[in-house]
Write a protein that holds these residues in place. Structure first.
Motif, PDB file in Angstrom:
ATOM      1  N   ASP A   1      -6.273  -8.111  11.071  1.00 11.14           N
ATOM      2  CA  ASP A   1      -5.022  -8.779  11.109  1.00 11.14           C
ATOM      3  C   ASP A   1      -5.191 -10.058  10.047  1.00 11.14           C
ATOM      4  O   ASP A   1      -6.307 -10.543  10.156  1.00 11.14           O
ATOM      5  N   VAL A   2      -4.336 -10.331   9.399  1.00 11.06           N
ATOM      6  CA  VAL A   2      -4.080 -11.055   8.264  1.00 11.06           C
ATOM      7  C   VAL A   2      -2.852 -12.156   8.628  1.00 11.06           C
ATOM      8  O   VAL A   2      -1.937 -11.511   8.350  1.00 11.06           O
ATOM      9  N   GLY A   3      -3.058 -12.937   9.344  1.00 12.44           N
ATOM     10  CA  GLY A   3      -1.646 -13.758   9.657  1.00 12.44           C
ATOM     11  C   GLY A   3      -0.904 -12.764  10.610  1.00 12.44           C
ATOM     12  O   GLY A   3      -1.309 -11.955  11.579  1.00 12.44           O
ATOM     13  N   ARG A   4       0.559 -12.439  10.327  1.00 12.01           N
ATOM     14  CA  ARG A   4       1.323 -11.536  11.173  1.00 12.01           C
ATOM     15  C   ARG A   4       0.988 -10.179  10.376  1.00 12.01           C
ATOM     16  O   ARG A   4       1.815  -9.288  10.838  1.00 12.01           O
ATOM     17  N   ALA A   5       0.318 -10.105   9.189  1.00  8.79           N
ATOM     18  CA  ALA A   5       0.520  -8.680   8.732  1.00  8.79           C
ATOM     19  C   ALA A   5      -0.959  -7.956   9.133  1.00  8.79           C
ATOM     20  O   ALA A   5      -1.827  -8.492   9.726  1.00  8.79           O
ATOM     21  N   LYS A   6      -1.059  -6.710   9.119  1.00  9.49           N
ATOM     22  CA  LYS A   6      -2.279  -5.930   9.096  1.00  9.49           C
ATOM     23  C   LYS A   6      -2.570  -5.247   7.878  1.00  9.49           C
ATOM     24  O   LYS A   6      -2.080  -4.934   7.060  1.00  9.49           O
ATOM     25  N   ARG A   7      -3.967  -5.291   7.562  1.00 15.70           N
ATOM     26  CA  ARG A   7      -4.601  -4.455   6.408  1.00 15.70           C
ATOM     27  C   ARG A   7      -5.370  -3.571   6.802  1.00 15.70           C
ATOM     28  O   ARG A   7      -6.246  -3.512   7.924  1.00 15.70           O
ATOM     29  N   VAL A   8      -5.199  -2.596   6.069  1.00 20.91           N
ATOM     30  CA  VAL A   8      -6.271  -1.405   6.283  1.00 20.91           C
ATOM     31  C   VAL A   8      -7.218  -1.240   5.068  1.00 20.91           C
ATOM     32  O   VAL A   8      -6.634  -1.368   3.815  1.00 20.91           O
ATOM     33  N   ARG A   9      -8.352  -1.014   5.281  1.00 19.44           N
ATOM     34  CA  ARG A   9      -9.337  -1.184   4.356  1.00 19.44           C
ATOM     35  C   ARG A   9      -9.190   0.361   3.502  1.00 19.44           C
ATOM     36  O   ARG A   9      -8.897   1.251   3.863  1.00 19.44           O
ATOM     37  N   LYS A  10      -9.172   0.012   2.052  1.00 17.32           N
ATOM     38  CA  LYS A  10      -9.009   1.292   1.294  1.00 17.32           C
ATOM     39  C   LYS A  10      -9.795   2.475   1.329  1.00 17.32           C
ATOM     40  O   LYS A  10      -9.202   3.434   1.360  1.00 17.32           O
TER      41      LYS A  10
ATOM     42  N   MET B   1       0.676  -1.186  -0.166  1.00 16.64           N
ATOM     43  CA  MET B   1      -0.162  -0.047   0.089  1.00 16.64           C
ATOM     44  C   MET B   1       0.777   1.198   0.111  1.00 16.64           C
ATOM     45  O   MET B   1       0.475   1.886  -0.853  1.00 16.64           O
ATOM     46  N   GLN B   2       2.075   1.353   0.878  1.00 24.33           N
ATOM     47  CA  GLN B   2       2.510   2.480   0.979  1.00 24.33           C
ATOM     48  C   GLN B   2       3.435   2.855  -0.490  1.00 24.33           C
ATOM     49  O   GLN B   2       3.539   4.044  -0.780  1.00 24.33           O
ATOM     50  N   ASP B   3       3.852   1.910  -1.265  1.00 21.94           N
ATOM     51  CA  ASP B   3       4.140   1.929  -2.628  1.00 21.94           C
ATOM     52  C   ASP B   3       3.209   2.784  -3.449  1.00 21.94           C
ATOM     53  O   ASP B   3       3.443   3.679  -4.315  1.00 21.94           O
TER      54      ASP B   3
ATOM     55  N   VAL C   1      -8.276   8.973   5.463  1.00 22.52           N
ATOM     56  CA  VAL C   1      -7.124   9.259   6.184  1.00 22.52           C
ATOM     57  C   VAL C   1      -6.241  10.164   5.427  1.00 22.52           C
ATOM     58  O   VAL C   1      -5.620  11.318   5.617  1.00 22.52           O
ATOM     59  N   LEU C   2      -5.959   9.790   4.234  1.00 22.88           N
ATOM     60  CA  LEU C   2      -4.931  10.425   3.284  1.00 22.88           C
ATOM     61  C   LEU C   2      -5.445  11.729   2.800  1.00 22.88           C
ATOM     62  O   LEU C   2      -4.653  12.729   2.936  1.00 22.88           O
ATOM     63  N   LYS C   3      -6.701  11.827   2.652  1.00 23.30           N
ATOM     64  CA  LYS C   3      -7.242  13.154   2.325  1.00 23.30           C
ATOM     65  C   LYS C   3      -7.085  14.121   3.314  1.00 23.30           C
ATOM     66  O   LYS C   3      -6.800  15.261   3.006  1.00 23.30           O
ATOM     67  N   SER C   4      -7.280  13.743   4.743  1.00 22.04           N
ATOM     68  CA  SER C   4      -7.512  14.684   5.837  1.00 22.04           C
ATOM     69  C   SER C   4      -5.956  15.120   6.043  1.00 22.04           C
ATOM     70  O   SER C   4      -5.672  16.220   6.370  1.00 22.04           O
TER      71      SER C   4
END
Length: 51
Positions: free
Chosen positions: A25-34, A1-3, A40-43
């Protein structure tokens, strides 16, 4: 996502912690809903543009 958004991984993790962005939480990773992250990015961009 950061890329895709052009932000660093460190910034993304900081935003998740400080802003209380909900993650899934997806296994050891974390997912953020788009749609949540887009809000958040807009703000963040609005705040940066206002200064």
């Amino acid at each position: 996502m950061q890329d895709f958004y052009g932000i660093s991984r460190t910034a993304l993790v900081t935003w998740i912690r400080e802003e209380g962005i909900p993650t899934i939480d997806v296994g050891r990773a974390k997912r953020v809903r788009k749609d949540v992250f887009d809000d958040v990015l807009k703000s963040k961009r609005k705040v940066e543009g206002d200064t």
